[in-house]
Design an enzyme around this catalytic site. Structure first.
Site, PDB file in Angstrom:
ATOM      1  N   TYR A 101       0.849  -1.201   0.000  1.00 50.61           N
ATOM      2  CA  TYR A 101       0.000   0.000   0.000  1.00 50.61           C
ATOM      3  C   TYR A 101       0.880   1.245   0.000  1.00 50.61           C
ATOM      4  O   TYR A 101       1.806   1.341   0.798  1.00 50.61           O
ATOM      5  CB  TYR A 101      -0.882   0.003   1.261  1.00 50.61           C
ATOM      6  CG  TYR A 101      -1.683   1.275   1.437  1.00 50.61           C
ATOM      7  CD1 TYR A 101      -3.018   1.328   1.061  1.00 50.61           C
ATOM      8  CD2 TYR A 101      -1.091   2.431   1.943  1.00 50.61           C
ATOM      9  CE1 TYR A 101      -3.754   2.500   1.185  1.00 50.61           C
ATOM     10  CE2 TYR A 101      -1.810   3.608   2.067  1.00 50.61           C
ATOM     11  CZ  TYR A 101      -3.147   3.635   1.691  1.00 50.61           C
ATOM     12  OH  TYR A 101      -3.861   4.798   1.804  1.00 50.61           O
ATOM     13  N   GLU A 189      -3.999   7.411  -3.650  1.00 43.75           N
ATOM     14  CA  GLU A 189      -3.743   6.106  -3.051  1.00 43.75           C
ATOM     15  C   GLU A 189      -3.558   5.030  -4.112  1.00 43.75           C
ATOM     16  O   GLU A 189      -4.291   4.991  -5.085  1.00 43.75           O
ATOM     17  CB  GLU A 189      -4.973   5.766  -2.177  1.00 43.75           C
ATOM     18  CG  GLU A 189      -4.862   4.541  -1.332  1.00 43.75           C
ATOM     19  CD  GLU A 189      -6.177   4.272  -0.594  1.00 43.75           C
ATOM     20  OE1 GLU A 189      -6.301   4.691   0.567  1.00 43.75           O
ATOM     21  OE2 GLU A 189      -7.073   3.654  -1.178  1.00 43.75           O
TER      22      GLU A 189
END
Ligand code: GDP
Ligand code: MN
Length: 378
Positions: A101, A189
């Site tokens: 991530y 993101e």
């Protein structure tokens, strides 16, 4: 403002982030053709302004163009977190060796940008923050200085990457930050950032939120706006130039001035209820804005009572009263309304409203308590 994954990937790609090859489709036939062009296997992915699509069945692997068509047939029209899927992204499938991530947020508390990363990608970061906060890496970036190489190294090494992957991961973090900073984003993101079995690094998902106040200078981003994904009440409020934000409670609020609107919401909570919205009709509101605002509040079935709280400074209470009376005539009020007015021409306004059968208040806590009572037990 939010955008779709396929649009987010276009933005990321412009800043050098590598993405899987893909095409959008709005029919199962188009998905078939896209899969045939790209070469199966492919993944077919729901395009909606909501996360958690994988869990909801909105991401499907297809080994042939026929399977891609069937997947698109299943996904198009599906509802994910209250939103209907109208577009799918068909992407060349990748063989995942590892998922991580990486993200950037505008951190208001720190007045800075924060890079967030975790060696455990794929799952939602909110969930990770709850279950394993120690697995989340953070670097605070001073916006006027920008992201420094040592900070990127902290992230890359913190996730455990060594040669030869450290270089491409370094570039991904740097490019993600450039995309974030250049587009007035409040969030960017990549989850998951995938390392394929062949050693390629690819952004398999992309998400952006943008600051609406930056959109005047972000023409290319603003064009990505998809009104079909927006809440109808919020869209109407934007068109009518009202500051409106939907919330979870059941007391609809119509207030003038952002400060009084905040105080009104606090007071509703103080008396044990929850506001259904934030709504500031503005400093110089006239009858028409009042009517528009009430029509937006009344659209929401979960609103059980309406609390109107007006401080007449520049706003004239009699014009607000005129708007309320016009709204009653044209829209009808099928739910109780509590009105508190004070300030310029309040005596005239109260007389007008009382004649129409509306009780009025001048004391704010008393009125707020009354509004909360109206919703008790409903
Ligand atoms: P989200 O659930 O809305 O965050 O959707 P994502 O785009 O992140 O997809 C969910 C999951 O599907 C990812 O975490 C991956 O594990 C998987 N996935 C996405 N693309 C591919 C792909 O090309 N190949 C494979 N094998 N899995 C994929
Ligand atoms: Mn994801």
């Amino acid at each position: 403002m939010k955008i779709h994954e396929y649009q987010a990937k276009r933005v990321l790609s412009e800043y050098g982030v590598t993405i899987p090859q893909g095409e959008v489709a709005v029919t199962p036939e188009e998905a078939y053709a896209a899969a045939a062009r790209l070469g199966a296997p492919v993944v077919v992915k729901a395009q909606v302004h909501a996360g958690g699509r994988g869990k909801a069945g909105g991401v499907k692997l297809a080994r042939t163009p026929e399977e891609a068509k069937a997947a698109a047939m299943a996904i198009l029209g599906m509802t994910i977190k209250g939103r209907t899927v109208r577009i799918v992204l068909v992407e060349k499938a990748v063989e995942i060796a590892r998922e991580v991530y990486i993200g950037v947020i505008f951190d208001r508390a720190k007045k800075a940008h924060t890079i967030i990363a975790s060696a455990e990608g794929g799952i939602e970061i909110e969930e990770l923050a709850r279950t394993a906060p120690d697995k989340i890496l953070k670097e605070t970036v001073e916006p006027t200085v920008g992201l420094q190489p040592y900070q990127i190294r902290n992230i890359v090494w913190g996730m455990g990457f060594t040669a030869p992957l450290d270089r491409p991961i370094f570039a991904m973090v740097a490019n993600l930050y450039r995309a974030f900073a250049a587009t007035d984003a409040s969030l960017a993101e990549i989850n998951p950032l995938v390392i394929t079995k062949g050693g390629e690094v690819l952004a398999c998902d992309g998400k952006f939120n943008f600051d609406d106040n930056g959109m005047f200078r972000q023409k290319k981003i603003a064009e990505f706006r998809d009104p079909g994904e927006e809440d109808p009440a919020e869209r109407e409020a934007v068109d009518k130039k009202l500051n409106f934000i939907k919330l979870d409670g059941n007391i609809g609020c119509m207030v003038n001035g952002a400060g009084l609107a905040m105080a009104t919401m606090d007071m509703i909570k103080h008396f044990g209820a929850e506001p259904a919205n934030f709504l500031d009709i503005g400093g110089g509101a006239k009858a028409q804005q009042v009517k528009d605002a009430l029509s937006i509040i009344l659209r929401e079935p979960k609103v059980k009572a309406i609390f109107i709280n007006i401080f007449g400074g520049i706003v004239r209470c009699d014009l607000v009263a005129e708007g309320i009376i016009a709204a009653k005539k044209d829209l009808g009020f099928d739910r109780p309304v509590v009105i508190r007015l004070i300030g310029t021409n309040d005596a005239i306004a109260r007389k007008m409203l009382n004649e129409e059968g509306f009780p009025t208040y001048d004391n704010m806590p008393e009125a707020a308590r009354k509004a909360v009572e109206m919703t008790a037990g409903v």
